[in-house]
Design an enzyme around this catalytic site. Structure first.
Site, PDB file in Angstrom:
ATOM      1  N   ASN A   9       0.881  -1.175   0.000  1.00 27.48           N
ATOM      2  CA  ASN A   9       0.000   0.000   0.000  1.00 27.48           C
ATOM      3  C   ASN A   9       0.919   1.225   0.000  1.00 27.48           C
ATOM      4  OD1 ASN A   9      -1.779   2.048   0.511  1.00 27.48           O
ATOM      5  ND2 ASN A   9      -2.380   1.347   2.553  1.00 27.48           N
ATOM      6  N   TRP A  10       1.040   1.813  -1.173  1.00 27.83           N
ATOM      7  CA  TRP A  10       1.985   2.943  -1.297  1.00 27.83           C
ATOM      8  C   TRP A  10       1.486   4.211  -0.614  1.00 27.83           C
ATOM      9  CZ3 TRP A  10       4.071   3.031  -7.061  1.00 27.83           C
ATOM     10  CH2 TRP A  10       4.817   1.876  -7.289  1.00 27.83           C
ATOM     11  N   LYS A  11       0.220   4.237  -0.281  1.00 27.79           N
ATOM     12  CA  LYS A  11      -0.393   5.440   0.304  1.00 27.79           C
ATOM     13  C   LYS A  11      -0.111   6.644  -0.602  1.00 27.79           C
ATOM     14  CE  LYS A  11      -0.214   3.187   4.709  1.00 27.79           C
ATOM     15  NZ  LYS A  11      -0.206   3.245   6.157  1.00 27.79           N
ATOM     16  N   HIS A  95      -9.872   1.544   4.455  1.00 25.70           N
ATOM     17  CA  HIS A  95      -8.633   1.650   5.232  1.00 25.70           C
ATOM     18  C   HIS A  95      -8.846   2.633   6.382  1.00 25.70           C
ATOM     19  CE1 HIS A  95      -4.514   2.581   6.320  1.00 25.70           C
ATOM     20  NE2 HIS A  95      -4.154   1.467   5.701  1.00 25.70           N
ATOM     21  N   GLU A  97      -7.052   4.871   7.583  1.00 22.05           N
ATOM     22  CA  GLU A  97      -6.675   6.267   7.305  1.00 22.05           C
ATOM     23  C   GLU A  97      -7.792   6.992   6.561  1.00 22.05           C
ATOM     24  OE1 GLU A  97      -2.884   5.413   5.522  1.00 22.05           O
ATOM     25  OE2 GLU A  97      -2.065   4.959   7.497  1.00 22.05           O
ATOM     26  N   GLU A 172      -6.267  -4.844  10.304  1.00 22.70           N
ATOM     27  CA  GLU A 172      -5.243  -3.821  10.493  1.00 22.70           C
ATOM     28  C   GLU A 172      -5.512  -3.065  11.798  1.00 22.70           C
ATOM     29  OE1 GLU A 172      -3.105  -2.729   6.662  1.00 22.70           O
ATOM     30  OE2 GLU A 172      -4.694  -1.270   6.977  1.00 22.70           O
ATOM     31  N   GLY A 178       1.826   2.148  10.705  1.00 25.77           N
ATOM     32  CA  GLY A 178       2.788   3.236  10.573  1.00 25.77           C
ATOM     33  C   GLY A 178       3.464   3.614  11.880  1.00 25.77           C
ATOM     34  N   SER A 217       2.643  -2.350  10.329  1.00 26.88           N
ATOM     35  CA  SER A 217       4.083  -2.483  10.585  1.00 26.88           C
ATOM     36  C   SER A 217       4.621  -3.886  10.287  1.00 26.88           C
ATOM     37  CB  SER A 217       4.427  -2.054  12.011  1.00 26.88           C
ATOM     38  OG  SER A 217       4.070  -0.700  12.216  1.00 26.88           O
TER      39      SER A 217
END
Ligand code: PGA
Length: 255
Positions: A9-11, A95, A97, A172, A178, A217
């Site tokens: 997941n490159w975000k 997600h 975020e 998650e 992160g 992580s």
């Protein structure tokens, strides 16, 4: 036996030049790994580039979100069909975020999940608790409510349809994303087993087949222990997916 899946997941990272170099390294690093599935979920503007560079390799690509709407006056949104148009296999849905920063809810995430399925994509539906929720003993309650949102919004039929299209679930824990803090393999396994049990109560065959991957992580030093757990079917990898050597080690651990 479920085949493992590792998704980067490159975000909101990358540029045309950086992506070109990263994808070239990924192709070189992963091309001989045959015993698991791999993908990268890139920012939407780079889907065309991902498609051009990854076509014909053993690395699939996807988006990091899909609108719950099919089409229309929704400025700034990207539909699941548009992702499919660029050859995406996957779309990350719900997600944490996006739930925190873009105010997505269980209901909107569940609708996006349905939209992704309808467009022929494999949604990767994210669930997970915050630290406060974990400390309050609410992990299972929270995860269950996130899963039930799919059922309530889309109906039970969707579960079997979802699995036919290989829908993936991702556990998650928000406190592990992160932060460098990973759930221990035992902590993660306990929640993965809980998720599978929730599904088994509705359809045992589906529960046995659905892939539940772990995110938060994941790194080379913990990937093998996590992936060795019976209900952990791979990883959703943020930070370490931007380093081709770290990502390679994680992918190797899944094989
Ligand atoms: P992380 O991100 O690996 O950087 O913790 C995981 C994710 O958000 O999917």
């Amino acid at each position: 036996m479920r085949r493992k899946l590792v998704v980067g997941n490159w975000k909101m990272h990358g540029s045309l030049a950086q992506n070109k170099a990263l994808i070239a390294s990924l192709i070189a690093n992963l091309h001989d790994l045959k015993n698991a599935d791999f993908a990268v979920c890139v920012p939407h503007p780079y889907l065309f580039q991902a498609q051009a560079l990854l076509q014909g390799t053993n690395i699939a690509w996807g988006g990091q979100h899909a609108s719950r709407f099919e089409e229309g006056a929704y400025t700034g949104s990207v539909s699941a069909r548009m992702l499919a148009d660029f050859g995406c296999t996957y779309a990350i849905i719900g997600h944490s975020e996006r739930r925190v920063f873009m105010h997505e809810t269980n209901i909107t995430a569940a609708s996006s999940f349905g939209a992704a399925l309808k467009a022929g994509l494999t949604p990767i539906f994210c669930v997970g608790e915050t630290l406060e929720e974990r400390n309050a003993g609410l992990t299972e309650t929270v995860v269950e409510s996130q899963l039930i949102a799919i059922l309530n919004t889309l109906g039970t039929q969707v579960i079997s349809e979802a699995v036919q299209q290989r829908a993936v679930l991702a556990y998650e824990p928000v406190w592990a994303i992160g932060t460098g803090k990973t759930a221990t393999p035992e902590q993660a396994q306990a929640v993965h087993a809980f998720i599978r049990k929730q599904i088994a109560e509705r359809d045992a065959g589906v529960a046995a087949r659905v892939r539940i991957i772990y995110g938060g992580s994941v790194k080379p030093s913990n990937a093998s222990q996590l992936f060795a757990m019976p209900d952990i079917d791979g990883g959703l990898v943020g930070r370490c997916s931007l380093d081709p050597n770290d990502f390679k080690e994680i992918c190797r651990a899944a094989c």
